[in-house]
Design a protein around this motif. Sequence first.
Motif, mmCIF file in Angstrom:
data_model
loop_
_atom_site.group_PDB
_atom_site.id
_atom_site.type_symbol
_atom_site.label_atom_id
_atom_site.label_comp_id
_atom_site.label_asym_id
_atom_site.label_seq_id
_atom_site.Cartn_x
_atom_site.Cartn_y
_atom_site.Cartn_z
ATOM 1 N N LEU A 182 -1.780 5.793 -6.575
ATOM 2 C CA LEU A 182 -3.164 5.361 -6.327
ATOM 3 C C LEU A 182 -3.961 6.709 -5.981
ATOM 4 O O LEU A 182 -5.078 6.926 -6.253
ATOM 5 C CB LEU A 182 -3.181 4.388 -5.054
ATOM 6 C CG LEU A 182 -3.287 2.903 -5.334
ATOM 7 C CD1 LEU A 182 -3.209 2.155 -4.007
ATOM 8 C CD2 LEU A 182 -4.305 2.300 -6.478
ATOM 9 N N TYR A 183 -3.082 7.661 -5.172
ATOM 10 C CA TYR A 183 -3.770 9.016 -4.869
ATOM 11 C C TYR A 183 -4.213 9.872 -5.837
ATOM 12 O O TYR A 183 -5.184 10.380 -5.694
ATOM 13 C CB TYR A 183 -2.909 9.454 -3.889
ATOM 14 C CG TYR A 183 -3.165 10.855 -3.281
ATOM 15 C CD1 TYR A 183 -4.191 11.012 -2.573
ATOM 16 C CD2 TYR A 183 -2.627 12.152 -3.843
ATOM 17 C CE1 TYR A 183 -4.689 12.311 -1.843
ATOM 18 C CE2 TYR A 183 -3.030 13.401 -3.527
ATOM 19 C CZ TYR A 183 -3.917 13.565 -2.443
ATOM 20 O OH TYR A 183 -4.363 14.775 -2.000
ATOM 21 N N TRP A 218 -8.454 2.019 -6.602
ATOM 22 C CA TRP A 218 -8.424 1.675 -5.108
ATOM 23 C C TRP A 218 -9.349 0.645 -4.813
ATOM 24 O O TRP A 218 -8.914 -0.384 -4.114
ATOM 25 C CB TRP A 218 -9.112 2.966 -4.360
ATOM 26 C CG TRP A 218 -8.246 4.113 -4.013
ATOM 27 C CD1 TRP A 218 -7.903 5.313 -4.576
ATOM 28 C CD2 TRP A 218 -7.141 3.983 -2.730
ATOM 29 N NE1 TRP A 218 -6.985 5.810 -4.025
ATOM 30 C CE2 TRP A 218 -6.352 5.363 -2.869
ATOM 31 C CE3 TRP A 218 -7.025 2.937 -1.878
ATOM 32 C CZ2 TRP A 218 -5.453 5.489 -1.978
ATOM 33 C CZ3 TRP A 218 -5.971 3.488 -0.779
ATOM 34 C CH2 TRP A 218 -5.407 4.688 -0.956
ATOM 35 N N PHE A 262 0.709 3.663 -2.968
ATOM 36 C CA PHE A 262 -0.166 5.108 -2.519
ATOM 37 C C PHE A 262 -0.062 6.368 -3.134
ATOM 38 O O PHE A 262 -0.858 7.082 -3.829
ATOM 39 C CB PHE A 262 -0.014 5.396 -1.084
ATOM 40 C CG PHE A 262 -1.018 6.409 -0.561
ATOM 41 C CD1 PHE A 262 -2.452 6.341 -0.374
ATOM 42 C CD2 PHE A 262 -0.244 7.622 -0.252
ATOM 43 C CE1 PHE A 262 -2.879 7.206 -0.005
ATOM 44 C CE2 PHE A 262 -1.016 8.740 -0.172
ATOM 45 C CZ PHE A 262 -2.390 8.586 0.129
ATOM 46 N N PRO A 263 1.339 6.709 -3.340
ATOM 47 C CA PRO A 263 1.380 8.017 -4.498
ATOM 48 C C PRO A 263 0.759 7.990 -5.775
ATOM 49 O O PRO A 263 0.350 9.041 -6.359
ATOM 50 C CB PRO A 263 2.844 7.954 -4.442
ATOM 51 C CG PRO A 263 3.579 7.315 -3.463
ATOM 52 C CD PRO A 263 2.676 6.226 -3.302
ATOM 53 N N MET A 276 0.746 -1.262 -0.016
ATOM 54 C CA MET A 276 -0.010 0.036 0.015
ATOM 55 C C MET A 276 0.877 1.174 0.207
ATOM 56 O O MET A 276 0.558 2.274 -0.776
ATOM 57 C CB MET A 276 -0.838 0.145 1.122
ATOM 58 C CG MET A 276 -1.988 1.216 1.348
ATOM 59 S SD MET A 276 -2.957 1.338 0.153
ATOM 60 C CE MET A 276 -3.998 -0.096 0.219
ATOM 61 N N VAL A 277 1.809 1.056 0.935
ATOM 62 C CA VAL A 277 2.675 2.516 0.819
ATOM 63 C C VAL A 277 3.490 2.766 -0.278
ATOM 64 O O VAL A 277 3.570 4.017 -0.868
ATOM 65 C CB VAL A 277 3.782 2.083 1.907
ATOM 66 C CG1 VAL A 277 5.005 3.167 1.874
ATOM 67 C CG2 VAL A 277 3.156 2.244 3.291
#
Length: 305
Positions: free
Chosen positions: A117-118, A125, A114-115, A110-111
């Motif tokens: 996906l955001y 998501w 995340f950049p 996820m980490v």
Amino acid sequence: MSTQGRLTVAQAWHLAGPPSWVATLIPVALGEVYCVVQGYHITFIMAVLLGVACVCMQAAVNTFNDYFDFQKGNDQKADYLVQNDAVLVYENVPPKQALLLGISFLVGAMVLAFPYLYKAGIIPWVIGLSGALVVWLYSGGPYPISYTPLGEVISGMVMGCGISLGIVAVVTGRLEWPVALWSIPIVLGIALIMMTNNTCDMERDRQVNRHTLPLVLGRKWAYWGYRCGVVIWLVLMVVWSWSYVGMRSGFLLLLYIVLGKPILVPLFCTPLTPLHRIKLMKDIVQANFIYGGTYVALLALMICR
């Protein structure tokens, strides 16, 4: 054997199951090749980080499988297990540390993602969280997916198709259904990895009340189904290569398959029994790497058009 009761780096590495990562990296490569072919913007760094995130998801699956099988007493030394593939059986590792390791792999995925996906909107998501849920339900929960006849199908679809769809969705912010068509041979190849394992483990699975597809079919029909599946898988890769890239590409892959006799013969001739499980698993993973990788590489030729 560990005497400290602590999870070592080497043990964590074995729990992550690197030999199985080919089942993740090929769908990742397929999704990224699709993006480049379609002219979508994907940087090298983005491609690498998304690939590593997907590998972390696969590592979580492998770790959870080992954890839940150990907790339920499904893995025993008498089951022809290699020590590196059964860390919790052979070494003094607290199971809770393995569970935390699996959760850490999920968090790491996820980490890393995340950049991207955001910025990509809701669809990536949904795909990512759905994948994480399946990762957990595959081995955990009151009735794990791996205990059902749908285990092969769901693992093939989620990994072979879901990963590629997810990669493209992160890049574009939308579902690109054509990539699902590209991924059909990859889906079948990954499903065959699971069917190899489950057919070899039929007797052990019966003892722990699993109802895998081979158990539902019975050993005779599971053998026939498995070997027919291998043939269909190889034919699909040739036909898809021909359809998307051209006759020369399909012929090249066909020739490659014919010359790969040492890899394929064991899949048709070796009995699918516990005694042969380790060798057959290596063979089917190697076949996925070589033929699945070649299939994706041939699709990449479309970039040059």
